[in-house]
Design a protein around this motif. Structure first.
Motif, PDB file in Angstrom:
ATOM      1  N   ALA A  29      86.145  94.354 -37.184  1.00 48.30           N
ATOM      2  CA  ALA A  29      85.031  93.638 -37.817  1.00 48.30           C
ATOM      3  C   ALA A  29      83.799  94.547 -37.913  1.00 48.30           C
ATOM      4  O   ALA A  29      83.114  94.567 -38.933  1.00 48.30           O
ATOM      5  N   VAL A  30      83.567  95.309 -36.864  1.00 54.80           N
ATOM      6  CA  VAL A  30      82.417  96.221 -36.858  1.00 54.80           C
ATOM      7  C   VAL A  30      82.591  97.300 -37.922  1.00 54.80           C
ATOM      8  O   VAL A  30      81.651  97.635 -38.652  1.00 54.80           O
ATOM      9  N   ILE A  31      83.811  97.815 -38.049  1.00 54.01           N
ATOM     10  CA  ILE A  31      84.059  98.854 -39.058  1.00 54.01           C
ATOM     11  C   ILE A  31      83.843  98.294 -40.463  1.00 54.01           C
ATOM     12  O   ILE A  31      83.185  98.905 -41.297  1.00 54.01           O
ATOM     13  N   ALA A  32      84.372  97.086 -40.707  1.00 52.94           N
ATOM     14  CA  ALA A  32      84.181  96.467 -42.025  1.00 52.94           C
ATOM     15  C   ALA A  32      82.690  96.308 -42.334  1.00 52.94           C
ATOM     16  O   ALA A  32      82.226  96.636 -43.425  1.00 52.94           O
ATOM     17  N   ARG A  33      81.942  95.821 -41.326  1.00 52.01           N
ATOM     18  CA  ARG A  33      80.496  95.634 -41.527  1.00 52.01           C
ATOM     19  C   ARG A  33      79.799  96.972 -41.782  1.00 52.01           C
ATOM     20  O   ARG A  33      78.887  97.078 -42.590  1.00 52.01           O
ATOM     21  N   THR A  34      80.248  97.993 -41.067  1.00 51.44           N
ATOM     22  CA  THR A  34      79.647  99.321 -41.220  1.00 51.44           C
ATOM     23  C   THR A  34      79.900  99.893 -42.611  1.00 51.44           C
ATOM     24  O   THR A  34      79.004 100.496 -43.211  1.00 51.44           O
ATOM     25  N   VAL A  35      81.105  99.670 -43.133  1.00 51.90           N
ATOM     26  CA  VAL A  35      81.401 100.177 -44.479  1.00 51.90           C
ATOM     27  C   VAL A  35      80.496  99.491 -45.510  1.00 51.90           C
ATOM     28  O   VAL A  35      79.946 100.147 -46.403  1.00 51.90           O
ATOM     29  N   VAL A  36      80.315  98.164 -45.356  1.00 55.90           N
ATOM     30  CA  VAL A  36      79.439  97.439 -46.287  1.00 55.90           C
ATOM     31  C   VAL A  36      78.011  97.982 -46.191  1.00 55.90           C
ATOM     32  O   VAL A  36      77.353  98.240 -47.212  1.00 55.90           O
ATOM     33  N   ALA A  37      77.545  98.211 -44.953  1.00 55.94           N
ATOM     34  CA  ALA A  37      76.192  98.732 -44.753  1.00 55.94           C
ATOM     35  C   ALA A  37      76.049 100.140 -45.350  1.00 55.94           C
ATOM     36  O   ALA A  37      75.036 100.459 -45.973  1.00 55.94           O
ATOM     37  N   LEU A  38      77.074 100.954 -45.172  1.00 58.06           N
ATOM     38  CA  LEU A  38      77.067 102.301 -45.756  1.00 58.06           C
ATOM     39  C   LEU A  38      76.961 102.226 -47.272  1.00 58.06           C
ATOM     40  O   LEU A  38      76.206 102.970 -47.899  1.00 58.06           O
ATOM     41  N   GLY A  39      77.728 101.317 -47.847  1.00 58.28           N
ATOM     42  CA  GLY A  39      77.692 101.128 -49.289  1.00 58.28           C
ATOM     43  C   GLY A  39      76.288 100.772 -49.750  1.00 58.28           C
ATOM     44  O   GLY A  39      75.782 101.335 -50.723  1.00 58.28           O
ATOM     45  N   GLN A  40      75.662  99.845 -49.011  1.00 62.55           N
ATOM     46  CA  GLN A  40      74.301  99.442 -49.381  1.00 62.55           C
ATOM     47  C   GLN A  40      73.336 100.621 -49.264  1.00 62.55           C
ATOM     48  O   GLN A  40      72.502 100.847 -50.130  1.00 62.55           O
ATOM     49  N   THR A  41      73.485 101.403 -48.192  1.00 65.95           N
ATOM     50  CA  THR A  41      72.614 102.550 -47.977  1.00 65.95           C
ATOM     51  C   THR A  41      72.736 103.579 -49.097  1.00 65.95           C
ATOM     52  O   THR A  41      71.745 104.108 -49.574  1.00 65.95           O
ATOM     53  N   PHE A  42      73.957 103.833 -49.491  1.00 70.96           N
ATOM     54  CA  PHE A  42      74.189 104.885 -50.494  1.00 70.96           C
ATOM     55  C   PHE A  42      74.241 104.349 -51.925  1.00 70.96           C
ATOM     56  O   PHE A  42      74.524 105.093 -52.856  1.00 70.96           O
ATOM     57  N   GLY A  43      73.994 103.063 -52.100  1.00 72.22           N
ATOM     58  CA  GLY A  43      74.008 102.489 -53.448  1.00 72.22           C
ATOM     59  C   GLY A  43      75.396 102.442 -54.061  1.00 72.22           C
ATOM     60  O   GLY A  43      75.558 102.667 -55.257  1.00 72.22           O
ATOM     61  N   LEU A  44      76.397 102.158 -53.239  1.00 68.54           N
ATOM     62  CA  LEU A  44      77.778 102.113 -53.730  1.00 68.54           C
ATOM     63  C   LEU A  44      78.308 100.690 -53.691  1.00 68.54           C
ATOM     64  O   LEU A  44      77.929  99.896 -52.835  1.00 68.54           O
ATOM     65  N   GLN A  45      79.186 100.367 -54.623  1.00 69.49           N
ATOM     66  CA  GLN A  45      79.915  99.120 -54.558  1.00 69.49           C
ATOM     67  C   GLN A  45      80.878  99.197 -53.379  1.00 69.49           C
ATOM     68  O   GLN A  45      81.331 100.284 -53.028  1.00 69.49           O
ATOM     69  N   VAL A  46      81.186  98.036 -52.796  1.00 70.82           N
ATOM     70  CA  VAL A  46      82.193  98.005 -51.736  1.00 70.82           C
ATOM     71  C   VAL A  46      83.239  96.959 -52.108  1.00 70.82           C
ATOM     72  O   VAL A  46      82.894  95.820 -52.431  1.00 70.82           O
ATOM     73  N   ILE A  47      84.495  97.371 -52.092  1.00 70.28           N
ATOM     74  CA  ILE A  47      85.585  96.436 -52.364  1.00 70.28           C
ATOM     75  C   ILE A  47      86.507  96.398 -51.155  1.00 70.28           C
ATOM     76  O   ILE A  47      86.753  97.431 -50.533  1.00 70.28           O
ATOM     77  N   ALA A  48      86.953  95.205 -50.813  1.00 69.73           N
ATOM     78  CA  ALA A  48      87.891  95.064 -49.699  1.00 69.73           C
ATOM     79  C   ALA A  48      89.302  94.959 -50.261  1.00 69.73           C
ATOM     80  O   ALA A  48      89.546  94.211 -51.206  1.00 69.73           O
ATOM     81  N   GLU A  49      90.233  95.707 -49.689  1.00 70.57           N
ATOM     82  CA  GLU A  49      91.622  95.606 -50.145  1.00 70.57           C
ATOM     83  C   GLU A  49      92.457  94.860 -49.117  1.00 70.57           C
ATOM     84  O   GLU A  49      92.091  94.761 -47.951  1.00 70.57           O
ATOM     85  N   GLY A  50      93.539  94.266 -49.577  1.00 71.41           N
ATOM     86  CA  GLY A  50      94.443  93.570 -48.667  1.00 71.41           C
ATOM     87  C   GLY A  50      93.911  92.225 -48.200  1.00 71.41           C
ATOM     88  O   GLY A  50      94.246  91.760 -47.110  1.00 71.41           O
TER      89      GLY A  50
END
Ligand code: C2E
Ligand code: MG
Ligand code: MG
Ligand code: MG
Length: 282
Positions: free
Chosen positions: A217-238
């Motif tokens: 859960a922490v990793i998923a949240r971190t990826v979303v936060a990274l996306g927001q920081t770098f101005g990237l879309q985030v898509i979840a697979e599976g």
């Protein structure tokens, strides 16, 4: 006793190894013929936004083998990578994907769709890669802004400057890049910042585990936060369940792909679903 057992064990593994190698050799030579025999096809899996609206699809390669049935890419892509055939395979995939993308431009329900295509490390390393991609796009008259190339982190570890230059050249032509299986590799944040990416793709393993495993859960949240920081879309697979989708929505993830929204299907079925407005589970 132990010694003879050890011997037997050795012989057992030896025979097993022989069998694996023989299967592999057969697979390799059959794979080389698969293109000419028209046994390859792309399947398409929907990608949707937070309101369930269809954004596009990921193209997933399938091998319809006469005896083995439908062979999954997890089996034959690694073989193709090891025997160098993945360049030819990758060209076939890009050609088929661009043909499809171009046909969508006039197909009801598909006009606005994006198509994501997986690219192997070896393809990106090929000096001809950028030219090949651009030529393929032009040959079919596809819109490069609707094409996304999915790369994996492992691929990016070596030859960073060369990778960035090639990505940039394609970006300049309108092609987007998504970092697949994100979180499973080793990219440094500084490195991530330098890549001309448009999207991060949360690996399916984290989505699968996030409801029961706090670390995922922490990793998923971190990826979303990274996306927001770098101005990237985030898509979840599976994404397989409404609970997973809701948990992802709560952490700010706005794009989804997974069995909940649709399994990979052949082109005709995908296009039928798209026209009907993709069936979205709620
Ligand atoms: P990937 O790019 O991470 O693709 C996602 C994989 O997850 C696909 O497996 C897809 O069928 C599967 N999947 C999607 N939604 C769900 C879900 O809700 N639950 C579960 N359990 N699985 C889900 P697939 O099609 O077997 O492909 C496996 C991998 O093979 C891909 O992983 C990609 O790395 C590679 N691959 C597929 N097509 C190509 C291709 O054209 N070129 C290259 N180089 N690699 C490809
Ligand atoms: Mg992918
Ligand atoms: Mg993936
Ligand atoms: Mg994955």
């Amino acid at each position: 006793q132990a010694k003879s057992q050890g011997k037997n064990t050795f012989r057992f593994y030896d025979a097993e190894l022989q069998a694996v190698l023989a299967t592999r050799a057969a697979l390799e030579s059959e794979l080389r013929q698969a293109i000419a025999r028209q046994q390859l096809q792309l399947h398409f899996q929907p990608q949707v936004d937070d309101s369930g609206q269809l954004l596009g699809a990921e193209a997933l390669l399938r091998w319809q083998h006469p005896d083995r049935g439908l062979v999954a890419p997890g089996v034959f892509i690694p073989v193709a990578e090891q025997c160098g055939f993945v360049l030819e395979l990758g060209s076939w995939v890009l050609d088929a994907a661009c043909r499809t993308l171009a046909s969508w431009a006039t197909l009801p329900g598909c006009q606005a769709l994006n198509l994501s295509v997986n690219v192997s490390a070896l393809q990106l390393r090929d000096p001809q890669f950028v030219t090949d991609v651009l030529k393929t796009i032009q040959r079919h008259g596809a819109d490069p802004r609707r094409l996304t190339l999915e790369l994996t982190e492992s691929l990016l570890a070596e030859n960073v400057e060369d990778t960035i230059a090639k990505m940039q050249a394609l970006r300049d032509a309108g092609v987007g890049f998504s970092l697949d299986d994100f979180g499973t590799g080793y990219s440094s944040l500084n490195y991530l910042r330098r890549l001309p990416l448009e999207e991060l793709k949360i690996d399916r393993s984290f989505v699968n585990d996030m409801l029961g495993d706090p670390n995922s859960a922490v990793i998923a949240r971190t990826v979303v936060a990274l996306g927001q920081t770098f101005g990237l879309q985030v898509i979840a697979e599976g994404v397989e369940t409404p609970e997973q989708r809701d948990a992802l929505l709560r952490i700010g993830c706005k794009r989804f792909q997974g069995y909940l929204f649709g399994r990979p299907t052949d082109q005709a079925s995908f296009e039928r679903q798209a026209r009907q407005g993709v069936a979205v589970a709620s």
